[in-house]
Design a protein around this motif. Structure first.
Motif, PDB file in Angstrom:
ATOM      1  N   GLU A 101      15.840   0.437  13.425  1.00 53.16           N
ATOM      2  CA  GLU A 101      15.575   1.054  14.725  1.00 53.16           C
ATOM      3  C   GLU A 101      15.938   2.534  14.770  1.00 53.16           C
ATOM      4  OE1 GLU A 101      14.016  -0.684  17.103  1.00 53.16           O
ATOM      5  OE2 GLU A 101      14.028  -2.388  15.734  1.00 53.16           O
ATOM      6  N   LEU A 102      16.699   2.995  13.813  1.00 57.08           N
ATOM      7  CA  LEU A 102      17.219   4.370  13.856  1.00 57.08           C
ATOM      8  C   LEU A 102      16.104   5.412  13.935  1.00 57.08           C
ATOM      9  CD1 LEU A 102      19.904   5.829  13.939  1.00 57.08           C
ATOM     10  CD2 LEU A 102      19.887   5.922  11.459  1.00 57.08           C
ATOM     11  N   GLU A 103      15.028   5.209  13.196  1.00 60.48           N
ATOM     12  CA  GLU A 103      13.931   6.179  13.199  1.00 60.48           C
ATOM     13  C   GLU A 103      13.090   6.088  14.472  1.00 60.48           C
ATOM     14  OE1 GLU A 103      14.329   4.054  10.420  1.00 60.48           O
ATOM     15  OE2 GLU A 103      15.612   5.578   9.532  1.00 60.48           O
ATOM     16  N   ARG A 104      13.167   4.951  15.175  1.00 62.47           N
ATOM     17  CA  ARG A 104      12.308   4.721  16.337  1.00 62.47           C
ATOM     18  C   ARG A 104      13.066   4.772  17.663  1.00 62.47           C
ATOM     19  NH1 ARG A 104      10.508  -0.536  16.447  1.00 62.47           N
ATOM     20  NH2 ARG A 104       8.948   0.150  17.912  1.00 62.47           N
ATOM     21  N   ILE A 105      14.346   5.019  17.640  1.00 63.34           N
ATOM     22  CA  ILE A 105      15.208   4.845  18.815  1.00 63.34           C
ATOM     23  C   ILE A 105      14.787   5.695  20.016  1.00 63.34           C
ATOM     24  CG2 ILE A 105      17.000   6.550  18.232  1.00 63.34           C
ATOM     25  CD1 ILE A 105      17.747   2.994  19.379  1.00 63.34           C
ATOM     26  N   PHE A 106      14.095   6.815  19.791  1.00 62.60           N
ATOM     27  CA  PHE A 106      13.684   7.688  20.891  1.00 62.60           C
ATOM     28  C   PHE A 106      12.269   7.413  21.388  1.00 62.60           C
ATOM     29  CE2 PHE A 106      16.820  10.373  18.533  1.00 62.60           C
ATOM     30  CZ  PHE A 106      17.845  10.221  19.448  1.00 62.60           C
ATOM     31  N   GLU A 107      11.623   6.417  20.816  1.00 62.15           N
ATOM     32  CA  GLU A 107      10.272   6.050  21.262  1.00 62.15           C
ATOM     33  C   GLU A 107      10.363   5.199  22.528  1.00 62.15           C
ATOM     34  OE1 GLU A 107       8.163   4.059  18.127  1.00 62.15           O
ATOM     35  OE2 GLU A 107       8.613   5.644  16.681  1.00 62.15           O
ATOM     36  N   PRO A 108       9.384   5.327  23.430  1.00 63.74           N
ATOM     37  CA  PRO A 108       9.397   4.478  24.631  1.00 63.74           C
ATOM     38  C   PRO A 108       9.343   2.996  24.269  1.00 63.74           C
ATOM     39  CG  PRO A 108       7.774   6.239  24.830  1.00 63.74           C
ATOM     40  CD  PRO A 108       8.272   6.263  23.419  1.00 63.74           C
ATOM     41  N   PHE A 109      10.078   2.205  25.035  1.00 64.58           N
ATOM     42  CA  PHE A 109      10.120   0.750  24.939  1.00 64.58           C
ATOM     43  C   PHE A 109      10.794   0.223  23.683  1.00 64.58           C
ATOM     44  CE2 PHE A 109       6.308   1.944  27.436  1.00 64.58           C
ATOM     45  CZ  PHE A 109       6.808   1.595  28.685  1.00 64.58           C
ATOM     46  N   VAL A 110      11.508   1.078  22.950  1.00 62.91           N
ATOM     47  CA  VAL A 110      12.326   0.624  21.830  1.00 62.91           C
ATOM     48  C   VAL A 110      13.750   0.535  22.341  1.00 62.91           C
ATOM     49  CG1 VAL A 110      13.234   1.211  19.545  1.00 62.91           C
ATOM     50  CG2 VAL A 110      10.832   1.659  20.088  1.00 62.91           C
ATOM     51  N   THR A 111      14.357  -0.645  22.225  1.00 69.95           N
ATOM     52  CA  THR A 111      15.715  -0.838  22.719  1.00 69.95           C
ATOM     53  C   THR A 111      16.495  -1.746  21.783  1.00 69.95           C
ATOM     54  OG1 THR A 111      17.063  -1.513  24.611  1.00 69.95           O
ATOM     55  CG2 THR A 111      15.064  -2.799  24.201  1.00 69.95           C
ATOM     56  N   THR A 112      17.794  -1.556  21.759  1.00 70.87           N
ATOM     57  CA  THR A 112      18.681  -2.443  21.008  1.00 70.87           C
ATOM     58  C   THR A 112      19.442  -3.358  21.971  1.00 70.87           C
ATOM     59  OG1 THR A 112      20.482  -0.812  21.028  1.00 70.87           O
ATOM     60  CG2 THR A 112      18.967  -0.758  19.146  1.00 70.87           C
ATOM     61  N   LYS A 113      19.175  -3.225  23.273  1.00 71.19           N
ATOM     62  CA  LYS A 113      19.862  -4.025  24.286  1.00 71.19           C
ATOM     63  C   LYS A 113      19.021  -5.235  24.670  1.00 71.19           C
ATOM     64  CE  LYS A 113      21.591   0.165  26.469  1.00 71.19           C
ATOM     65  NZ  LYS A 113      21.619   0.904  27.736  1.00 71.19           N
ATOM     66  N   GLN A 114      19.704  -6.327  25.003  1.00 68.92           N
ATOM     67  CA  GLN A 114      18.980  -7.526  25.420  1.00 68.92           C
ATOM     68  C   GLN A 114      18.265  -7.314  26.748  1.00 68.92           C
ATOM     69  OE1 GLN A 114      21.811 -10.692  25.429  1.00 68.92           O
ATOM     70  NE2 GLN A 114      21.813 -10.881  23.206  1.00 68.92           N
ATOM     71  N   THR A 115      18.847  -6.511  27.631  1.00 75.75           N
ATOM     72  CA  THR A 115      18.260  -6.311  28.956  1.00 75.75           C
ATOM     73  C   THR A 115      17.683  -4.909  29.139  1.00 75.75           C
ATOM     74  OG1 THR A 115      20.409  -5.665  29.855  1.00 75.75           O
ATOM     75  CG2 THR A 115      19.796  -8.004  30.010  1.00 75.75           C
ATOM     76  N   GLY A 116      17.636  -4.120  28.089  1.00 80.42           N
ATOM     77  CA  GLY A 116      17.149  -2.749  28.218  1.00 80.42           C
ATOM     78  C   GLY A 116      15.635  -2.668  28.252  1.00 80.42           C
ATOM     79  N   LEU A 117      15.149  -1.623  28.904  1.00 77.03           N
ATOM     80  CA  LEU A 117      13.714  -1.373  28.945  1.00 77.03           C
ATOM     81  C   LEU A 117      13.252  -0.468  27.808  1.00 77.03           C
ATOM     82  CD1 LEU A 117      13.186  -0.727  32.761  1.00 77.03           C
ATOM     83  CD2 LEU A 117      12.644  -2.788  31.471  1.00 77.03           C
ATOM     84  N   GLY A 118      14.179   0.271  27.224  1.00 74.40           N
ATOM     85  CA  GLY A 118      13.807   1.179  26.152  1.00 74.40           C
ATOM     86  C   GLY A 118      13.228   2.486  26.636  1.00 74.40           C
ATOM     87  N   LEU A 119      13.603   2.895  27.838  1.00 73.89           N
ATOM     88  CA  LEU A 119      13.078   4.153  28.379  1.00 73.89           C
ATOM     89  C   LEU A 119      14.126   5.263  28.439  1.00 73.89           C
ATOM     90  CD1 LEU A 119      10.813   2.787  31.235  1.00 73.89           C
ATOM     91  CD2 LEU A 119      10.126   3.696  29.017  1.00 73.89           C
ATOM     92  N   GLY A 120      15.400   4.912  28.497  1.00 77.28           N
ATOM     93  CA  GLY A 120      16.454   5.906  28.679  1.00 77.28           C
ATOM     94  C   GLY A 120      16.464   6.980  27.617  1.00 77.28           C
TER      95      GLY A 120
END
Length: 155
Positions: A101-120
């Protein structure tokens, strides 16, 4: 619309820590500050940069939620880089970012959280790019993760 003005990033950090103080206390998370104290000014939108810092701090808290209470420390530091930039870093002692996930962490909808949206982090990246800076994520050798953003200084 952005309201860019001359800013002292150390002061922006202090403002954010005052805002999130009760949330950090509720999460049993301490902060350790290592601020330069003599940073050159940057041009930026105070509210947008507060948003970035709040997101990085809350993500760090989330990453440490399963850690022992005595290990929950966020280290916030500032440094002037050689050249024409300053760096703000938020380090946590959590589980780190999965390698895939390290290379993709700033992409929309990529999250490492169970409840995250991946937008922050995607929003944070957009804000920092609009300030002519860059956002960097890396895993720490000792465990945890480090998120830094670099902004150009004003001459």
């Amino acid at each position: 619309p952005a309201n860019h003005q001359l800013l002292d990033l150390d002061e922006v950090i202090r403002d954010v820590l005052r805002i999130v103080r009760s949330d950090l206390l509720n999460r049993n998370t301490r902060t350790a500050l290592d601020l330069d104290g003599h940073l050159p000014t940057v041009m930026g939108d105070h509210v947008q940069l507060q948003q970035v810092l709040m997101n990085l701090l809350m993500n760090g808290c989330d990453a440490m939620k399963d850690s022992n209470v005595d290990k929950r420390v966020l280290v916030v530091s500032t440094r002037q880089l050689s050249g024409n930039a300053v760096r703000v870093t938020v380090q946590d002692c959590g589980h780190g970012i999965p390698a895939g996930e390290l290379e993709r962490i700033f992409e929309p909808f990529v999250t490492t959280k169970q409840t995250g949206l991946g937008l922050g982090l995607a929003v944070c990246s957009t804000i920092i790019r609009s300030h002519h800076g860059r956002l960097i994520a890396e895993n720490l050798p000792s465990g945890g993760a480090s998120f830094s953003f670099e902004l150009p200084i004003v001459r």
